[in-house]
Design a protein around this motif. Structure first.
Motif, PDB file in Angstrom:
ATOM      1  N   MET A   1     -10.589  55.916  76.157  1.00 37.08           N
ATOM      2  CA  MET A   1      -9.380  54.489  75.614  1.00 37.08           C
ATOM      3  C   MET A   1      -8.675  54.814  75.874  1.00 37.08           C
ATOM      4  SD  MET A   1      -9.100  54.636  71.665  1.00 37.08           S
ATOM      5  CE  MET A   1     -11.239  54.984  71.150  1.00 37.08           C
ATOM      6  N   ILE A   2      -7.565  53.578  75.992  1.00 39.69           N
ATOM      7  CA  ILE A   2      -6.163  53.219  76.089  1.00 39.69           C
ATOM      8  C   ILE A   2      -5.243  52.610  74.456  1.00 39.69           C
ATOM      9  CG2 ILE A   2      -4.599  52.120  77.108  1.00 39.69           C
ATOM     10  CD1 ILE A   2      -6.140  51.920  79.728  1.00 39.69           C
ATOM     11  N   ILE A   3      -4.484  53.273  74.342  1.00 43.44           N
ATOM     12  CA  ILE A   3      -4.066  52.795  72.899  1.00 43.44           C
ATOM     13  C   ILE A   3      -2.680  52.180  72.961  1.00 43.44           C
ATOM     14  CG2 ILE A   3      -3.871  53.335  69.976  1.00 43.44           C
ATOM     15  CD1 ILE A   3      -5.890  55.263  70.504  1.00 43.44           C
ATOM     16  N   MET A   4      -2.168  51.145  72.446  1.00 34.90           N
ATOM     17  CA  MET A   4      -1.418  51.380  72.491  1.00 34.90           C
ATOM     18  C   MET A   4      -0.044  51.176  71.129  1.00 34.90           C
ATOM     19  SD  MET A   4       0.601  46.966  72.494  1.00 34.90           S
ATOM     20  CE  MET A   4       0.183  46.219  74.404  1.00 34.90           C
ATOM     21  N   VAL A   5       1.032  52.019  71.321  1.00 32.14           N
ATOM     22  CA  VAL A   5       0.917  51.722  69.632  1.00 32.14           C
ATOM     23  C   VAL A   5       2.926  51.437  69.489  1.00 32.14           C
ATOM     24  CG1 VAL A   5       2.261  54.365  68.631  1.00 32.14           C
ATOM     25  CG2 VAL A   5       0.334  54.514  69.671  1.00 32.14           C
ATOM     26  N   THR A   6       2.757  50.495  68.959  1.00 33.13           N
ATOM     27  CA  THR A   6       4.453  49.884  68.572  1.00 33.13           C
ATOM     28  C   THR A   6       4.251  51.153  67.691  1.00 33.13           C
ATOM     29  OG1 THR A   6       4.063  48.534  66.849  1.00 33.13           O
ATOM     30  CG2 THR A   6       3.070  47.879  69.251  1.00 33.13           C
ATOM     31  N   GLY A   7       6.155  50.952  68.214  1.00 32.65           N
ATOM     32  CA  GLY A   7       7.664  51.239  66.847  1.00 32.65           C
ATOM     33  C   GLY A   7       7.278  53.020  67.244  1.00 32.65           C
ATOM     34  N   SER A   8       6.765  53.110  68.624  1.00 35.60           N
ATOM     35  CA  SER A   8       6.526  54.563  69.416  1.00 35.60           C
ATOM     36  C   SER A   8       7.740  55.458  69.514  1.00 35.60           C
ATOM     37  CB  SER A   8       5.882  54.241  70.926  1.00 35.60           C
ATOM     38  OG  SER A   8       6.856  53.903  71.487  1.00 35.60           O
ATOM     39  N   SER A   9       9.078  55.299  68.842  1.00 34.09           N
ATOM     40  CA  SER A   9      10.396  56.415  68.649  1.00 34.09           C
ATOM     41  C   SER A   9      10.647  56.441  67.827  1.00 34.09           C
ATOM     42  CB  SER A   9      11.799  55.175  69.548  1.00 34.09           C
ATOM     43  OG  SER A   9      11.055  54.921  70.692  1.00 34.09           O
ATOM     44  N   GLY A  10       9.878  56.015  66.697  1.00 36.83           N
ATOM     45  CA  GLY A  10      10.212  56.151  65.515  1.00 36.83           C
ATOM     46  C   GLY A  10       9.301  57.785  64.749  1.00 36.83           C
ATOM     47  N   THR A  11       8.622  57.828  63.424  1.00 31.91           N
ATOM     48  CA  THR A  11       8.532  59.436  62.892  1.00 31.91           C
ATOM     49  C   THR A  11       7.776  59.213  62.398  1.00 31.91           C
ATOM     50  OG1 THR A  11      10.559  59.108  61.260  1.00 31.91           O
ATOM     51  CG2 THR A  11       8.719  60.915  60.770  1.00 31.91           C
ATOM     52  N   VAL A  12       6.383  58.163  63.068  1.00 33.93           N
ATOM     53  CA  VAL A  12       5.125  58.345  62.378  1.00 33.93           C
ATOM     54  C   VAL A  12       4.286  57.756  64.103  1.00 33.93           C
ATOM     55  CG1 VAL A  12       2.969  57.570  61.598  1.00 33.93           C
ATOM     56  CG2 VAL A  12       4.844  57.768  60.833  1.00 33.93           C
ATOM     57  N   GLY A  13       5.218  57.055  64.829  1.00 33.71           N
ATOM     58  CA  GLY A  13       5.049  57.105  66.279  1.00 33.71           C
ATOM     59  C   GLY A  13       4.890  57.811  67.248  1.00 33.71           C
ATOM     60  N   THR A  14       6.567  58.835  67.331  1.00 37.22           N
ATOM     61  CA  THR A  14       6.582  59.758  68.026  1.00 37.22           C
ATOM     62  C   THR A  14       5.201  60.968  67.953  1.00 37.22           C
ATOM     63  OG1 THR A  14       8.636  59.613  68.199  1.00 37.22           O
ATOM     64  CG2 THR A  14       7.918  61.597  68.584  1.00 37.22           C
ATOM     65  N   LYS A  24      -5.710  63.932  75.237  1.00 41.29           N
ATOM     66  CA  LYS A  24      -6.602  63.519  76.003  1.00 41.29           C
ATOM     67  C   LYS A  24      -7.107  61.775  76.487  1.00 41.29           C
ATOM     68  CE  LYS A  24      -6.377  67.373  78.261  1.00 41.29           C
ATOM     69  NZ  LYS A  24      -5.068  68.127  78.783  1.00 41.29           N
ATOM     70  N   ILE A  25      -5.697  61.454  75.110  1.00 34.71           N
ATOM     71  CA  ILE A  25      -6.271  59.695  75.118  1.00 34.71           C
ATOM     72  C   ILE A  25      -5.158  59.356  75.637  1.00 34.71           C
ATOM     73  CG2 ILE A  25      -6.373  57.958  73.454  1.00 34.71           C
ATOM     74  CD1 ILE A  25      -8.010  59.958  71.394  1.00 34.71           C
ATOM     75  N   LYS A  26      -5.239  58.227  76.310  1.00 33.99           N
ATOM     76  CA  LYS A  26      -4.305  57.267  77.044  1.00 33.99           C
ATOM     77  C   LYS A  26      -3.483  56.756  76.550  1.00 33.99           C
ATOM     78  CE  LYS A  26      -2.533  54.762  81.083  1.00 33.99           C
ATOM     79  NZ  LYS A  26      -3.526  54.258  82.702  1.00 33.99           N
ATOM     80  N   THR A  27      -2.055  56.254  76.460  1.00 36.60           N
ATOM     81  CA  THR A  27      -1.946  55.582  75.755  1.00 36.60           C
ATOM     82  C   THR A  27      -0.469  55.263  75.778  1.00 36.60           C
ATOM     83  OG1 THR A  27       0.429  57.130  75.144  1.00 36.60           O
ATOM     84  CG2 THR A  27      -0.892  57.175  73.167  1.00 36.60           C
ATOM     85  N   ILE A  28       0.570  53.698  75.365  1.00 33.36           N
ATOM     86  CA  ILE A  28       1.203  52.952  75.620  1.00 33.36           C
ATOM     87  C   ILE A  28       2.240  52.666  74.757  1.00 33.36           C
ATOM     88  CG2 ILE A  28       1.554  50.494  76.354  1.00 33.36           C
ATOM     89  CD1 ILE A  28      -1.356  50.016  77.463  1.00 33.36           C
ATOM     90  N   PRO A  29       3.400  53.490  74.856  1.00 32.88           N
ATOM     91  CA  PRO A  29       4.349  53.637  73.550  1.00 32.88           C
ATOM     92  C   PRO A  29       5.091  52.379  74.018  1.00 32.88           C
ATOM     93  CG  PRO A  29       4.399  55.301  75.709  1.00 32.88           C
ATOM     94  CD  PRO A  29       3.624  54.691  75.958  1.00 32.88           C
ATOM     95  N   ILE A  30       5.359  51.401  73.134  1.00 28.88           N
ATOM     96  CA  ILE A  30       6.253  50.872  72.433  1.00 28.88           C
ATOM     97  C   ILE A  30       6.655  50.530  71.717  1.00 28.88           C
ATOM     98  CG2 ILE A  30       6.481  47.642  72.615  1.00 28.88           C
ATOM     99  CD1 ILE A  30       3.522  48.012  74.170  1.00 28.88           C
ATOM    100  N   ASP A  31       8.601  50.247  72.009  1.00 26.12           N
ATOM    101  CA  ASP A  31       9.481  50.595  70.523  1.00 26.12           C
ATOM    102  C   ASP A  31      10.950  50.251  72.010  1.00 26.12           C
ATOM    103  OD1 ASP A  31      11.243  51.342  69.376  1.00 26.12           O
ATOM    104  OD2 ASP A  31       9.939  52.501  68.705  1.00 26.12           O
ATOM    105  N   ILE A  32      11.585  48.992  70.661  1.00 24.98           N
ATOM    106  CA  ILE A  32      12.779  48.721  70.658  1.00 24.98           C
ATOM    107  C   ILE A  32      13.901  49.393  71.530  1.00 24.98           C
ATOM    108  CG2 ILE A  32      13.713  48.092  68.802  1.00 24.98           C
ATOM    109  CD1 ILE A  32      14.745  45.360  69.152  1.00 24.98           C
TER     110      ILE A  32
END
Length: 322
Positions: A1-14, A24-32
């Protein structure tokens, strides 16, 4: 599974990306913006403005699921600048369009306890007890509008979504101007702690409990698609008592002051998390006293990081609170 997380630099996102990586789940972290709390995560973060269509977003692999956390999340800020509410809705629209056009069917959307509006003192709000006429602020409207958009995409485009309504998440990775980090900031400096609304009683959820709830949704997504869950502790605490606990635990001489609540804010909310317990096996473990102790300990270490300290000072200075 690959999961994109938007707002990944915030409290919950981090915290969520760290949890998924540990599992061991691959992530795609996205943030402004970059991540101040985790250097490795910062190096992996895709810097992108979600107010723009995601047509120019270049990914090596498409995600199987999107967890959409990104939002302008300060209620009073959106009263002062209501265009920020439009940005919230626009970001959700762009994420949904990206999912639709790329064939990504699974989504988790982070909504808010604000959608319930004002509650009677001591009342626990169930997921179905939402009424558009109780909306108190542009922020609330942006969240409820985004929920409606998600339901529309489910009907028209066969997307499978889960909505989670979070409630005053606190803990590590938050050195902002939100209520708990703000109170800790003042307490550590022996400054007066201002409370806007002496009557306020709210439901505070520790980071680990919030992340546990989201992770349980991820693992059970196929079974709970189409559902909405309150991810909260399920107990209310008066802000005055919260401030007193922080002052005591920080060994502070701060004085607590009260004034009228600000426009757009609510005075009472407790989330009924029985549905999350029943369908997800969710069970919050960290009480407020323990959570505040962990939070203060983290904060004392975090402000030694110049980037984190400057960020908090900058945000507070914008409001004249530094």
């Amino acid at each position: 599974m690959i999961i994109m997380v938007t707002g990944s630099s915030g409290t919950v996102g981090t915290a969520l990306v760290q949890k998924l990586t540990a599992c061991k789940i691959k992530t795609i972290p996205i943030d402004i913006r970059g991540n101040l709390f985790d250097k490795r995560l910062n190096n992996r973060t895709i810097r992108y403005d979600l107010r723009k269509p995601l047509t120019s977003l270049k990914l090596k692999q498409l995600p199987d699921m999107i967890v959409h956390l990104a939002a302008n999340a300060r209620v009073h800020d959106l009263v002062v600048r209501p265009e920020l509410a439009l940005h919230n809705y626009l970001m959700t629209h762009n994420v949904m369009e990206f999912a639709r056009t790329k064939g990504i069917q699974r989504l988790i959307f982070s909504s808010s306890r604000e959608v319930y509006g004002e509650s009677a003192l001591g009342e626990k709000r169930k997921e179905q007890s939402v009424d558009v006429t109780t909306i108190k602020s542009p922020y609330t409207a942006s969240k409820l509008g985004s929920e409606s958009l998600i339901h529309a995409y489910e009907e028209c485009y066969d997307l499978k979504s889960v909505i989670i309504r979070l409630s005053n998440v606190y803990g590590r990775y938050d050195a902002s101007e939100r209520v708990i980090p703000l109170f800790i900031y003042y307490a550590m400096r022996n400054r007066d702690i201002p409370i806007f609304g002496a009557e306020k009683k709210l439901d505070f959820t520790y980071t680990d409990d919030c992340i546990d709830g989201i992770y349980r949704v991820i693992r059970r997504h196929n079974r709970v698609a189409g559902e909405t869950f309150n991810i909260s502790r399920g107990r209310g605490e008066r802000l005055i008592n919260l401030a007193k606990m922080i002052v005591k635990q920080a060994g502070s001489s701060s004085i607590i002051t009260t004034s009228n609540k600000r426009v757009g804010e609510i005075s009472s909310y407790i989330g009924d998390n029985s549905k999350a317990k029943r369908l997800l096996g969710y069970k919050p473990k960290v009480n407020l006293k323990e959570g505040l102790s962990k939070n203060i300990e983290w904060y004392q270490k975090a402000i030694k990081n110049d980037a984190i300290y400057r960020s908090q000072r900058r945000n507070l200075s914008k409001r004249g609170w530094a």
